[in-house]
Design a protein around this motif. Structure first.
Motif, PDB file in Angstrom:
ATOM      1  N   GLY A  26       9.966 -18.705   2.671  1.00  0.00           N
ATOM      2  CA  GLY A  26       9.354 -18.793   1.350  1.00  0.00           C
ATOM      3  C   GLY A  26      10.379 -18.747   0.244  1.00  0.00           C
ATOM      4  N   ASP A  27      11.370 -17.845   0.366  1.00  0.00           N
ATOM      5  CA  ASP A  27      12.434 -17.754  -0.635  1.00  0.00           C
ATOM      6  C   ASP A  27      13.217 -19.054  -0.710  1.00  0.00           C
ATOM      7  OD1 ASP A  27      11.679 -15.184  -1.214  1.00  0.00           O
ATOM      8  OD2 ASP A  27      13.289 -14.224  -0.073  1.00  0.00           O
ATOM      9  N   PHE A  28      13.497 -19.641   0.450  1.00  0.00           N
ATOM     10  CA  PHE A  28      14.263 -20.892   0.483  1.00  0.00           C
ATOM     11  C   PHE A  28      13.491 -22.028  -0.188  1.00  0.00           C
ATOM     12  CE2 PHE A  28      15.321 -24.934   2.546  1.00  0.00           C
ATOM     13  CZ  PHE A  28      16.692 -24.965   2.370  1.00  0.00           C
ATOM     14  N   VAL A  29      12.215 -22.154   0.148  1.00  0.00           N
ATOM     15  CA  VAL A  29      11.388 -23.230  -0.420  1.00  0.00           C
ATOM     16  C   VAL A  29      11.216 -23.037  -1.927  1.00  0.00           C
ATOM     17  CG1 VAL A  29       9.096 -24.284  -0.411  1.00  0.00           C
ATOM     18  CG2 VAL A  29      10.196 -23.677   1.751  1.00  0.00           C
ATOM     19  N   ASN A  30      10.928 -21.801  -2.337  1.00  0.00           N
ATOM     20  CA  ASN A  30      10.783 -21.525  -3.766  1.00  0.00           C
ATOM     21  C   ASN A  30      12.091 -21.773  -4.507  1.00  0.00           C
ATOM     22  OD1 ASN A  30       8.058 -20.766  -3.616  1.00  0.00           O
ATOM     23  ND2 ASN A  30       8.574 -18.637  -3.137  1.00  0.00           N
TER      24      ASN A  30
ATOM     25  N   ASN B  10       3.624 -21.604  -1.204  1.00  0.00           N
ATOM     26  CA  ASN B  10       2.222 -21.536  -0.800  1.00  0.00           C
ATOM     27  C   ASN B  10       1.511 -22.886  -0.898  1.00  0.00           C
ATOM     28  OD1 ASN B  10       1.980 -18.880   0.033  1.00  0.00           O
ATOM     29  ND2 ASN B  10       1.600 -18.112  -2.040  1.00  0.00           N
ATOM     30  N   HIS B  11       2.083 -23.822  -1.668  1.00  0.00           N
ATOM     31  CA  HIS B  11       1.479 -25.146  -1.794  1.00  0.00           C
ATOM     32  C   HIS B  11       2.082 -26.157  -0.821  1.00  0.00           C
ATOM     33  CE1 HIS B  11       0.452 -23.714  -6.069  1.00  0.00           C
ATOM     34  NE2 HIS B  11      -0.673 -23.776  -5.382  1.00  0.00           N
ATOM     35  N   THR B  12       3.336 -25.918  -0.447  1.00  0.00           N
ATOM     36  CA  THR B  12       4.009 -26.880   0.434  1.00  0.00           C
ATOM     37  C   THR B  12       4.046 -26.442   1.895  1.00  0.00           C
ATOM     38  OG1 THR B  12       6.150 -25.864  -0.082  1.00  0.00           O
ATOM     39  CG2 THR B  12       5.475 -27.739  -1.424  1.00  0.00           C
TER      40      THR B  12
ATOM     41  N   LEU C  36       2.060  -5.113   8.795  1.00  0.00           N
ATOM     42  CA  LEU C  36       3.294  -5.112   8.009  1.00  0.00           C
ATOM     43  C   LEU C  36       3.663  -6.527   7.572  1.00  0.00           C
ATOM     44  CD1 LEU C  36       5.676  -2.611   9.889  1.00  0.00           C
ATOM     45  CD2 LEU C  36       4.611  -2.298   7.650  1.00  0.00           C
ATOM     46  N   CYS C  37       3.455  -7.468   8.463  1.00  0.00           N
ATOM     47  CA  CYS C  37       3.750  -8.866   8.157  1.00  0.00           C
ATOM     48  C   CYS C  37       2.924  -9.345   6.959  1.00  0.00           C
ATOM     49  CB  CYS C  37       3.476  -9.735   9.387  1.00  0.00           C
ATOM     50  SG  CYS C  37       3.708 -11.507   9.097  1.00  0.00           S
ATOM     51  N   LEU C  38       1.620  -9.091   7.009  1.00  0.00           N
ATOM     52  CA  LEU C  38       0.745  -9.507   5.910  1.00  0.00           C
ATOM     53  C   LEU C  38       1.139  -8.830   4.603  1.00  0.00           C
ATOM     54  CD1 LEU C  38      -2.671  -9.515   7.794  1.00  0.00           C
ATOM     55  CD2 LEU C  38      -1.529 -11.513   6.794  1.00  0.00           C
ATOM     56  N   MET C  39       1.467  -7.539   4.685  1.00  0.00           N
ATOM     57  CA  MET C  39       1.878  -6.819   3.487  1.00  0.00           C
ATOM     58  C   MET C  39       3.201  -7.364   2.947  1.00  0.00           C
ATOM     59  SD  MET C  39       2.501  -2.720   2.968  1.00  0.00           S
ATOM     60  CE  MET C  39       3.950  -2.706   4.028  1.00  0.00           C
ATOM     61  N   ASN C  40       4.148  -7.623   3.833  1.00  0.00           N
ATOM     62  CA  ASN C  40       5.454  -8.158   3.443  1.00  0.00           C
ATOM     63  C   ASN C  40       5.309  -9.507   2.759  1.00  0.00           C
ATOM     64  OD1 ASN C  40       8.238  -8.265   3.212  1.00  0.00           O
ATOM     65  ND2 ASN C  40       8.593  -8.783   5.354  1.00  0.00           N
ATOM     66  N   MET C  41       4.462 -10.350   3.323  1.00  0.00           N
ATOM     67  CA  MET C  41       4.237 -11.665   2.727  1.00  0.00           C
ATOM     68  C   MET C  41       3.567 -11.539   1.363  1.00  0.00           C
ATOM     69  SD  MET C  41       3.055 -13.883   6.084  1.00  0.00           S
ATOM     70  CE  MET C  41       3.075 -15.465   5.226  1.00  0.00           C
ATOM     71  N   ALA C  42       2.590 -10.633   1.265  1.00  0.00           N
ATOM     72  CA  ALA C  42       1.875 -10.445   0.004  1.00  0.00           C
ATOM     73  C   ALA C  42       2.825  -9.974  -1.092  1.00  0.00           C
ATOM     74  CB  ALA C  42       0.731  -9.459   0.177  1.00  0.00           C
ATOM     75  N   VAL C  43       3.717  -9.041  -0.740  1.00  0.00           N
ATOM     76  CA  VAL C  43       4.689  -8.534  -1.712  1.00  0.00           C
ATOM     77  C   VAL C  43       5.559  -9.669  -2.247  1.00  0.00           C
ATOM     78  CG1 VAL C  43       6.766  -7.112  -1.934  1.00  0.00           C
ATOM     79  CG2 VAL C  43       4.736  -6.190  -0.821  1.00  0.00           C
ATOM     80  N   HIS C  44       5.819 -10.658  -1.401  1.00  0.00           N
ATOM     81  CA  HIS C  44       6.652 -11.794  -1.809  1.00  0.00           C
ATOM     82  C   HIS C  44       5.834 -12.993  -2.273  1.00  0.00           C
ATOM     83  CE1 HIS C  44       9.581  -9.398   0.491  1.00  0.00           C
ATOM     84  NE2 HIS C  44      10.487 -10.001  -0.248  1.00  0.00           N
TER      85      HIS C  44
ATOM     86  N   GLY D  12      -0.638 -16.197   4.557  1.00  0.00           N
ATOM     87  CA  GLY D  12      -0.454 -16.739   5.895  1.00  0.00           C
ATOM     88  C   GLY D  12      -1.607 -16.391   6.796  1.00  0.00           C
ATOM     89  N   ASN D  13      -1.705 -17.125   7.887  1.00  0.00           N
ATOM     90  CA  ASN D  13      -2.741 -16.897   8.892  1.00  0.00           C
ATOM     91  C   ASN D  13      -2.078 -16.183  10.070  1.00  0.00           C
ATOM     92  OD1 ASN D  13      -4.820 -16.993  10.722  1.00  0.00           O
ATOM     93  ND2 ASN D  13      -5.327 -19.127  10.353  1.00  0.00           N
ATOM     94  N   ILE D  14      -2.252 -14.881  10.139  1.00  0.00           N
ATOM     95  CA  ILE D  14      -1.560 -14.070  11.141  1.00  0.00           C
ATOM     96  C   ILE D  14      -2.570 -13.519  12.143  1.00  0.00           C
ATOM     97  CG2 ILE D  14       0.040 -12.174  11.525  1.00  0.00           C
ATOM     98  CD1 ILE D  14       1.120 -14.400   9.688  1.00  0.00           C
ATOM     99  N   LYS D  15      -2.395 -13.852  13.406  1.00  0.00           N
ATOM    100  CA  LYS D  15      -3.252 -13.333  14.473  1.00  0.00           C
ATOM    101  C   LYS D  15      -2.534 -12.165  15.158  1.00  0.00           C
ATOM    102  CE  LYS D  15      -6.661 -16.346  14.198  1.00  0.00           C
ATOM    103  NZ  LYS D  15      -6.983 -17.276  15.290  1.00  0.00           N
ATOM    104  N   SER D  16      -3.327 -11.164  15.570  1.00  0.00           N
ATOM    105  CA  SER D  16      -2.730  -9.997  16.206  1.00  0.00           C
ATOM    106  C   SER D  16      -3.577  -9.540  17.382  1.00  0.00           C
ATOM    107  CB  SER D  16      -2.584  -8.862  15.185  1.00  0.00           C
ATOM    108  OG  SER D  16      -3.846  -8.476  14.680  1.00  0.00           O
TER     109      SER D  16
END
Length: 471
Positions: free
Chosen positions: A21-25, A32-34, A49-57, A61-65
């Motif tokens: 995400g950082d690279f694309v931005n 989130n659009h590309t 943690l993954c969902l929280m980490n992504m939200a903070v940034h 995402g669609n994360i299955k667990s």
């Protein structure tokens, strides 16, 4: 731009998604659009943690667990053959993976790795590698971290690796030094697949051995600094014929060198001003520092090309030593003085007067540290720029002994389908240190004889003393 599908089948806490995400931005696109991010993580807590980490940034995402996200047994998002990008840092050398369940789950274009007598896959490295390849669409690309042993493992692993190499889609393999991860001290390898290679890169693999190229953070951790990472990327650019990107990097180096010189000058010019609000005004070395700054600026302004700027490296070192010597001189002068004489000396050097002695010493030490803090990154930038241009001066890719080599599928076949970079790049040429071997050996031998004589004398003295002590 169309929305690309990116997956990490072992997403953990989402680090790969955040970096992507950082690279694309950073490239001027909204991640989130590309990109649409898909992840699988068996451990529920890690998935949260993954969902929280992504939200903070700012990412979604669609994360299955849970059990459905066990990649060995489930393609939770049904992404086989559909992904534009795959990136992952999976767990290495996983054992006791049920072969029958794994076979049912599919995504094994090259077959199962070795199965033991208990019906288990005893090392899942090539399961991961197979999954990463299987998820790619017709133009997809993958990048992942893998145990170093996987580049040369034998038996069923070798059969899978052979089939993989013969697809022509293995693009780049990079050996990494040890201690690059907090939880893993062993060396590892970066693998890159590309199903959309240019004609010039078709049926070729770029090998890079970066095991000796890194920055030491501490005794337990190594890393690539920003410039080292860009330099390794530049090798890939040149291999792919992207000379324009290389040229832009050189321009970025020059811009950074100019900016860092300005920072160094600003710091040294304020060397005499302390954080406590008083200034040193009488040091005999003040003029020397100002002259050294003028020399640095003159060397910079005279440089017409990037390599001509590398003379700043010793000039910075000279400045560093001069700053340290200036402070040492002041402290030595103070040490030789007592009482009122010391007080008068400090008052001569500072304004306003009556600065406390300990505060004065502390401020001097802090100034040295501040100057070193701005000089160090300036030296790093110059050193890394020189590392790159010494090897690829005109912006044309070339094999460099001990660093990089481009090899065809036929070359790899001759090496028995090994993907270990060291097998292809070789070792760097030894640099002539200008020392005559025979002469130096004579000197060492003479030094050894002298040390032996001294040792014998010492032993005799010790023996004599022990006898005198009655021992």
């Amino acid at each position: 731009m169309k929305c690309c599908k990116a997956t990490d089948p072992a997403c953990g806490s989402g680090g790969m998604f955040v970096q992507t995400g950082d690279f694309v931005n950073g490239a001027g696109m909204a991640a989130n659009h590309t990109m649409t991010f898909y992840g699988q993580e068996k451990v529920e807590y890690n998935a949260q943690l993954c969902l929280m980490n992504m939200a903070v940034h700012g990412l979604t995402g669609n994360i299955k667990s849970g059990n459905e996200a066990n990649t060995f047994y489930n393609d939770a998002h049904h992404l086989a053959g559909k992904c534009d990008y795959v990136m992952a840092n999976p767990p290495f050398n996983v054992d006791k993976v049920k072969a029958d369940k794994t076979k049912e789950a599919g995504r094994l274009p090259f077959g199962l790795p070795g199965v033991n007598k208990d019906g288990d896959v005893s090392n899942a490295n090539y399961l991961w590698i197979s999954y990463f390849y299987a998820y790619l669409n017709e133009h997809g690309r993958a990048g992942f971290v893998m145990a170093s042993s996987a580049t040369d493992s034998q038996n069923k692993d070798k059969e899978i690796r052979k089939k993989l190499i013969q697809t022509g889609h293995v693009d780049v393999i990079i050996s990494v030094a040890n201690n690059f991860f907090y939880t893993l001290s062993l060396p590892c390898t970066l693998w890159f697949f590309n199903k959309a290679k240019t004609e010039a890169c078709a049926n070729k693999v770029l090998f890079i051995d970066a095991r000796n190229y890194y920055t030491v953070v501490d005794r337990n951790l190594n890393e690539w600094n920003d410039w080292q990472l860009k330099n390794l990327t530049a090798i890939v650019w040149l291999y792919r014929g992207k000379k324009e990107a290389y040229t832009k990097l050189l321009a970025a180096y020059r811009k950074a060198i100019t900016a860092e010189l300005a920072e160094v000058k600003a710091e040294v010019q304020t060397f005499w001003q302390t954080s406590a609000g008083y200034a040193f005004i009488g040091s005999k070395d003040k003029e020397k520092l100002e002259n050294q700054l003028d020399e640095l600026q003159q060397l910079h302004d005279q440089a017409k090309t990037l390599p001509e700027l590398y003379v700043l490296v010793p000039a910075y070192e000279k400045l560093n030593k001069l700053v340290s010597a200036t402070v040492k001189g002041i402290l030595d002068d103070m040490k030789a003085l007592k009482g009122k004489a010391k007080r008068d000396y400090i008052d001569q050097l500072t304004t306003p007067k009556k600065v406390k002695v300990n505060e004065f010493k502390k401020a001097l030490t802090a100034r040295v540290e501040n100057v070193e803090h701005v000089i160090a990154p300036a030296q790093v930038t110059l050193t890394e720029a020189q590392w790159l241009t010494d090897k690829f001066a005109d912006g044309t890719y070339a094999d460099i002994a001990g660093l990089c080599s481009v090899n065809t599928v036929e070359d790899i076949e001759e090496k028995d389908y090994s993907l270990t970079p060291g097998a292809y790049v070789g070792v760097p040429e030894a640099k002539d240190d200008g020392v005559d071997f025979a002469t130096r050996m004579k000197e060492i031998h003479a030094e050894l004889l002298q040390l032996q004589d001294q040792s014998n004398e010492l032993m005799a003295t010790i023996s004599k003393n022990m006898k005198e002590m009655g021992l």
